[in-house]
Design a protein around this motif. Structure first.
Motif, PDB file in Angstrom:
ATOM      1  N   LEU A   1       5.086   4.730 -21.774  1.00 58.34           N
ATOM      2  CA  LEU A   1       6.205   4.218 -20.992  1.00 58.34           C
ATOM      3  C   LEU A   1       6.909   3.120 -21.784  1.00 58.34           C
ATOM      4  O   LEU A   1       6.291   2.120 -22.161  1.00 58.34           O
ATOM      5  N   GLU A   2       8.184   3.314 -22.044  1.00 57.55           N
ATOM      6  CA  GLU A   2       8.970   2.330 -22.792  1.00 57.55           C
ATOM      7  C   GLU A   2       9.879   1.581 -21.836  1.00 57.55           C
ATOM      8  O   GLU A   2      10.627   2.183 -21.076  1.00 57.55           O
ATOM      9  N   MET A   3       9.816   0.248 -21.884  1.00 54.47           N
ATOM     10  CA  MET A   3      10.669  -0.582 -21.040  1.00 54.47           C
ATOM     11  C   MET A   3      12.024  -0.769 -21.719  1.00 54.47           C
ATOM     12  O   MET A   3      12.105  -0.980 -22.931  1.00 54.47           O
ATOM     13  N   GLU A   4      13.087  -0.677 -20.930  1.00 56.14           N
ATOM     14  CA  GLU A   4      14.427  -0.856 -21.468  1.00 56.14           C
ATOM     15  C   GLU A   4      14.811  -2.334 -21.462  1.00 56.14           C
ATOM     16  O   GLU A   4      14.248  -3.133 -20.706  1.00 56.14           O
ATOM     17  N   HIS A   5      15.786  -2.696 -22.294  1.00 49.41           N
ATOM     18  CA  HIS A   5      16.302  -4.061 -22.338  1.00 49.41           C
ATOM     19  C   HIS A   5      17.823  -3.969 -22.309  1.00 49.41           C
ATOM     20  O   HIS A   5      18.474  -3.927 -23.352  1.00 49.41           O
TER      21      HIS A   5
ATOM     22  N   GLN B   1      10.482  10.387 -21.248  1.00 52.58           N
ATOM     23  CA  GLN B   1      11.223   9.553 -22.191  1.00 52.58           C
ATOM     24  C   GLN B   1      11.450  10.287 -23.507  1.00 52.58           C
ATOM     25  O   GLN B   1      12.530  10.213 -24.103  1.00 52.58           O
ATOM     26  N   GLU B   2      10.429  11.017 -23.957  1.00 54.98           N
ATOM     27  CA  GLU B   2      10.574  11.743 -25.217  1.00 54.98           C
ATOM     28  C   GLU B   2      11.589  12.882 -25.102  1.00 54.98           C
ATOM     29  O   GLU B   2      12.220  13.275 -26.096  1.00 54.98           O
ATOM     30  N   ASP B   3      11.768  13.411 -23.867  1.00 51.57           N
ATOM     31  CA  ASP B   3      12.773  14.462 -23.658  1.00 51.57           C
ATOM     32  C   ASP B   3      14.179  13.894 -23.812  1.00 51.57           C
ATOM     33  O   ASP B   3      15.064  14.543 -24.385  1.00 51.57           O
TER      34      ASP B   3
ATOM     35  N   VAL C   1       3.986  17.464 -18.905  1.00 56.26           N
ATOM     36  CA  VAL C   1       5.368  17.824 -19.233  1.00 56.26           C
ATOM     37  C   VAL C   1       5.689  19.214 -18.686  1.00 56.26           C
ATOM     38  O   VAL C   1       6.732  19.431 -18.051  1.00 56.26           O
ATOM     39  N   ASN C   2       4.777  20.165 -18.926  1.00 55.22           N
ATOM     40  CA  ASN C   2       5.012  21.539 -18.475  1.00 55.22           C
ATOM     41  C   ASN C   2       5.022  21.643 -16.963  1.00 55.22           C
ATOM     42  O   ASN C   2       5.891  22.306 -16.373  1.00 55.22           O
ATOM     43  N   ILE C   3       4.044  20.981 -16.317  1.00 55.97           N
ATOM     44  CA  ILE C   3       3.953  21.089 -14.859  1.00 55.97           C
ATOM     45  C   ILE C   3       5.132  20.392 -14.208  1.00 55.97           C
ATOM     46  O   ILE C   3       5.646  20.825 -13.163  1.00 55.97           O
ATOM     47  N   SER C   4       5.594  19.288 -14.814  1.00 57.23           N
ATOM     48  CA  SER C   4       6.774  18.603 -14.300  1.00 57.23           C
ATOM     49  C   SER C   4       7.982  19.529 -14.322  1.00 57.23           C
ATOM     50  O   SER C   4       8.730  19.637 -13.350  1.00 57.23           O
ATOM     51  N   HIS C   5       8.174  20.219 -15.447  1.00 56.98           N
ATOM     52  CA  HIS C   5       9.304  21.137 -15.569  1.00 56.98           C
ATOM     53  C   HIS C   5       9.196  22.266 -14.553  1.00 56.98           C
ATOM     54  O   HIS C   5      10.169  22.612 -13.879  1.00 56.98           O
TER      55      HIS C   5
END
Length: 440
Positions: free
Chosen positions: A118-122, A396-398, A57-61
């Motif tokens: 990872l959450e899949m959307e519907h 996703q949590e962000d 998360v930190n490195i992505s930001h």
């Protein structure tokens, strides 16, 4: 004598029982130790996994923030009067930064899948729109390489579906992009789709991506879907890539209750096949993009709708602030600025004028965007004020955290110009447009 023998038999039996009890106690102690060690190992693994997730998360930001400046500034530079040499250099900087973003997204996707986050959307979508989007993206690249790109869809295939269209599109783009990459000039790539099964509101679809490229031998095919594996290490130099793309595709397809496989022959091309299981839309099907009046000029339409809007831009990074301000102002929007959440709250609460919307960074000093949004929502006057997160926090949590704080939507950095304006247009209407009134 018999009494004597009976005594010793009883004593022997008692001692034997005592020995068995001692053995059981020892065994129980050993089992308890093993269980304790296992619990400690599980706890340690959970801590390590949590630390890894937080690191990502930190490195992505930290990577996305300067990348937003590179992609944004190069985009702005390409809108100015450049000579051919300058345009060539800056265009290559822009494309290279976007490629780097693709690598970062692969790493983050793999990590999310690996950790089960990872959450899949519907959501409702139209298959025609998804395939049109893939085709539009791939055709430019295939034309540059002089590779023919075709699409064949069976007539009986249902197209009003429910599922994760973003992830399905990601799989199709990855497979088609690989096919074009590994096919030489004069070759062809064909994307196909057909119906396998249709029952009780569920459909199984079969997709195929066929190319006339370099192909694979049986040994190369065995490790193709393993993470960090490439068919040939020399392909790293010639074709690039992280070696994660096909592994991510496989896991995404499995999350859609499908399977993926390959048919290939060295020097004669490859065909990637995969199936997915999706729901059919019930009742009135969703409209196609063209029926909603949304087409390839959607960005221009969104900009026209937003012209004259007054926005508050909350951003602590001066490079990013300059980029967003220039993009918005050059397209007819009015922008005021705040460098942290505290400034934003004070400006909104004391301003004589109201804003049509807020673009809010999330990670800032003094007061972050989440707290600032909560404080703005505490003012009755601004309960319905559109507040959009514009942030490098894109997990996703962000997104959930932003929505829970009271924000309406999230735009990730580095932002895509089309996504920026289309998302803003969903929520923001300038006060001077018909039918728009300021909150009282």
């Amino acid at each position: 004598m018999s009494v004597y023998n009976s005594y010793w038999r009883e004593l022997f039996h008692t001692e034997l029982l005592d020995l068995k009890l001692i053995e059981l106690e020892a065994s129980k102690t050993e089992t308890d130790r093993a269980n304790a060690s296992l619990e400690a190992a599980i706890k340690e693994a959970a801590i390590a996994n949590s630390a890894k997730s937080q690191f990502l998360v930190n490195i992505s930001h930290e990577i996305r923030t300067p990348m937003n400046a590179i992609i944004g500034m190069s985009h702005l530079a390409l809108q100015t009067n450049l000579d051919d040499i300058q345009s060539n250099y800056i265009n290559k900087i822009h494309l290279s930064a976007e490629n780097l973003l693709g690598v970062l997204n692969d790493i983050l996707d793999f990590s999310k899948i690996e950790s089960g986050n990872l959450e899949m959307e519907h959501i409702d979508f139209r298959l025609e729109d998804l395939i049109d989007n893939v085709s539009n993206i791939l055709r430019l690249k295939s034309e540059e390489k002089e590779v023919q790109f075709d699409v064949t869809i069976e007539q009986n295939i249902p197209t009003a579906l429910v599922g994760d269209s973003l992830r399905l599109g990601q799989v199709l783009l990855n497979l088609c992009n690989n096919a074009v990459n590994f096919t030489g000039s004069g070759g062809s790539v064909t994307l196909g789709a057909e119906l396998v099964d249709r029952e009780s509101g569920l459909v199984t679809l079969h997709f195929s991506v066929k190319d006339t490229g370099i192909g694979l031998n049986p040994e190369q095919q065995k490790t193709l879907f393993q993470p960090f594996k490439k068919a040939d290490t020399s392909s790293n130099r010639e074709y690039g890539g992280t070696g994660l793309g096909l592994s991510i595709c496989k896991q995404l397809i499995e999350l859609m209750e499908g399977d993926i496989w390959i048919e290939s022959e060295l020097d004669k091309g490859s065909t990637f096949h995969f199936t997915v299981r999706l729901k059919e839309q019930q009742g009135e099907p969703s409209l196609r993009r063209s029926e909603q009046g949304i087409d390839n000029s959607g960005q221009n339409t969104a900009i026209e709708r937003l012209k004259g809007a007054k926005l508050l831009l909350v951003e602590d990074n001066l490079f990013n602030m300059e980029i967003v301000r220039e993009v918005l102002v050059s397209n007819g929007l009015v922008v005021e600025e705040a460098t942290n959440g505290k400034e934003a709250v004070e400006l909104i609460s004391s301003s004589g004028e109201d804003f049509d919307g807020v673009l809010m960074d999330c990670q800032m000093p003094v007061m972050d965007g989440y707290m600032a949004t909560r404080k703005i929502r505490e003012m009755d006057k601004y309960l319905d004020l559109p507040i959009l997160a514009l942030t490098a926090n894109v997990m996703q949590e962000d997104r959930k955290k932003a929505l829970d704080a009271g924000m309406n939507d999230l735009i990730g950095k580095p932002f895509n110009i089309n996504e920026l304006f289309s998302t803003m247009a969903k929520w923001i209407t300038p006060a001077n447009r018909p039918g728009k009134t300021r909150p009282e």
